[in-house]
Write an enzyme that holds these catalytic residues in place. Structure first.
Site, PDB file in Angstrom:
ATOM      1  N   CYS A  32       8.465   7.427  -3.093  1.00  0.00           N
ATOM      2  CA  CYS A  32       7.406   8.171  -2.409  1.00  0.00           C
ATOM      3  C   CYS A  32       6.615   7.259  -1.473  1.00  0.00           C
ATOM      4  O   CYS A  32       5.719   6.534  -1.907  1.00  0.00           O
ATOM      5  CB  CYS A  32       6.482   8.817  -3.447  1.00  0.00           C
ATOM      6  SG  CYS A  32       5.109   9.695  -2.693  1.00  0.00           S
ATOM      7  N   CYS A  62       2.888   7.908  -1.381  1.00  0.00           N
ATOM      8  CA  CYS A  62       2.125   7.382  -2.515  1.00  0.00           C
ATOM      9  C   CYS A  62       2.006   5.857  -2.435  1.00  0.00           C
ATOM     10  O   CYS A  62       0.956   5.300  -2.731  1.00  0.00           O
ATOM     11  CB  CYS A  62       2.804   7.714  -3.844  1.00  0.00           C
ATOM     12  SG  CYS A  62       3.545   9.333  -3.930  1.00  0.00           S
ATOM     13  N   ASP A  63       3.093   5.174  -2.068  1.00  0.00           N
ATOM     14  CA  ASP A  63       3.150   3.719  -2.243  1.00  0.00           C
ATOM     15  C   ASP A  63       3.195   2.916  -0.948  1.00  0.00           C
ATOM     16  O   ASP A  63       3.101   1.683  -0.982  1.00  0.00           O
ATOM     17  CB  ASP A  63       4.385   3.346  -3.084  1.00  0.00           C
ATOM     18  CG  ASP A  63       4.350   4.021  -4.453  1.00  0.00           C
ATOM     19  OD1 ASP A  63       3.233   4.197  -4.978  1.00  0.00           O
ATOM     20  OD2 ASP A  63       5.416   4.370  -4.973  1.00  0.00           O
TER      21      ASP A  63
END
Ligand code: NDP
Length: 314
Positions: free
Chosen positions: A140, A143-144
């Protein structure tokens, strides 16, 4: 609105909270089925890990995935749907009404169930990939990606997800490599064109991933050219896997009929499963289209099918 559950027999429990689950909840609540939505660990589903959704009808300038899910949830709650941020551990299909066991020890008894648990990102399955999960490997970018600001990273996959991840990362990272196993990109033309035009994205066609390496953190990836068999050592600190998804159907095995790829089988032109009063919608039952709008469409169908089923019980 987060409600506690009563001891009553519910008319309709919806498991899953992506576009399919929430749309089912909008329709079911407007049909006076007073649905309970069991949201799972990631309320809002996969769209909450995306940035801009540009292809959902009605949003001419696009919409933030999280915002869209919050709006859908509020819309369902406006008509009386109740949501629980819980996980389903087991469903007892042997007795009717069905009993749903939750992770906190509570259970729900219900006359109908709408399954809308969606799908989860796939990984390549290499041991070295597992070793560096959270230490360089991610599924992701939204997200990261922030952790890799200014660094060189790679994205594996050639579909729309991979293109989207690569574009997102290209705005944060120094350089983004796209590793594609074929000699073409499966992504839609619009997305593929955007990737090609981006100066700091380099597309590596005909490469498969052999191994990931590093110390405590990822330092690079060894690739294999599928045509020439030559090895390529790519120094990257982030490796984003974007190779598709698997349906979240494990908890249904042995009872609900699944296809060879574990997607729930539904009767043609309906959301009915092999179990009376149990309906499936969204990516869980859709190996082909897998779009937010198709998920929402089948969510609507599932609520209508549930309503029809319940009407016959009266
Ligand atoms: P897809 O199944 O479309 O693409 C998966 C990609 O990963 C393909 O390039 C595939 O290669 C590759 N792949 C699969 N397994 C491996 C492996 N073991 N090793 C290396 N590569 C592998 O999945 P997506 O998640 O990209 O998209 C799913 C659906 O969601 C699509 O319909 C897509 O259009 C849609 N979507 C739409 C978005 C949007 O419109 N904003 C954003 C994201 C997704 P190969 O082609 O060789 O099989």
């Amino acid at each position: 609105m987060q409600n506690t559950i009563s001891n009553d027999i519910e008319k309709c429990v919806i498991i899953g909270s992506g576009p399919a689950g929430y749309t089912a909840a909008v329709y079911a609540s407007r049909a006076n089925l007073f649905p309970v939505i069991i949201e799972g660990l990631q309320p809002g589903g996969q769209l909450t890990t995306t940035t801009e959704v540009e292809n959902f009808p009605g949003y001419k300038d696009g919409v933030d995935g999280n915002q869209m899910m919050m709006d859908l949830k509020s819309q369902a709650e406006r008509f009386g749907a109740r949501s629980l941020t819980r996980i389903v551990q087991k469903i007892d299909f042997d007795n009717y009404p069905y009993k749903i066991y939750l992770d906190n020890g509570d259970n729900l008894i219900t006359q109908s169930i709408i399954l809308a648990t969606g799908a989860t990102a796939k990984y390549l399955g290499l041991d070295s990939e597992t070793k560096y999960k959270g230490a360089g490997v991610s599924a992701c970018a939204i997200c990261d990606g922030f952790f890799y600001k200014g660094l060189d990273v790679a994205v594996v996959g050639g579909g729309d997800t991979a293109a989207e991840e690569a574009l997102f990362l290209s705005n944060l990272c120094n350089k983004v490599y796209m590793i594609i196993r074929k000699d073409y990109m499966r992504a839609s033309k619009t997305m593929a064109d955007r990737v090609v035009e981006k100066e700091n994205i380099e597309i590596l066609y005909n490469y498969s991933t052999k191994e990931l390496y590093g110390d405590d953190l990822l330092k690079g990836v060894l690739l294999n050219n599928t045509k020439t068999n030559e090895e390529l050592d790519l120094r990257v600190e982030g490796f984003f896997v974007a190779i598709g998804h698997s349906p979240n159907s494990e908890f249904l095995e042995d009872v609900i009929e699944l296809d060879e790829n574990n997607y729930v089988k539904t009767l043609e032109d309906s959301t009915c499963t092999n179990m009376p009063g149990v309906f499936a919608c969204g990516d869980l039952a859709d190996p082909i289209y897998r779009q937010a709008v198709t998920a929402a469409g089948t969510g609507c169908m599932a609520a209508m099918d549930a309503e029809k089923y319940l009407a016959k019980l009266m």
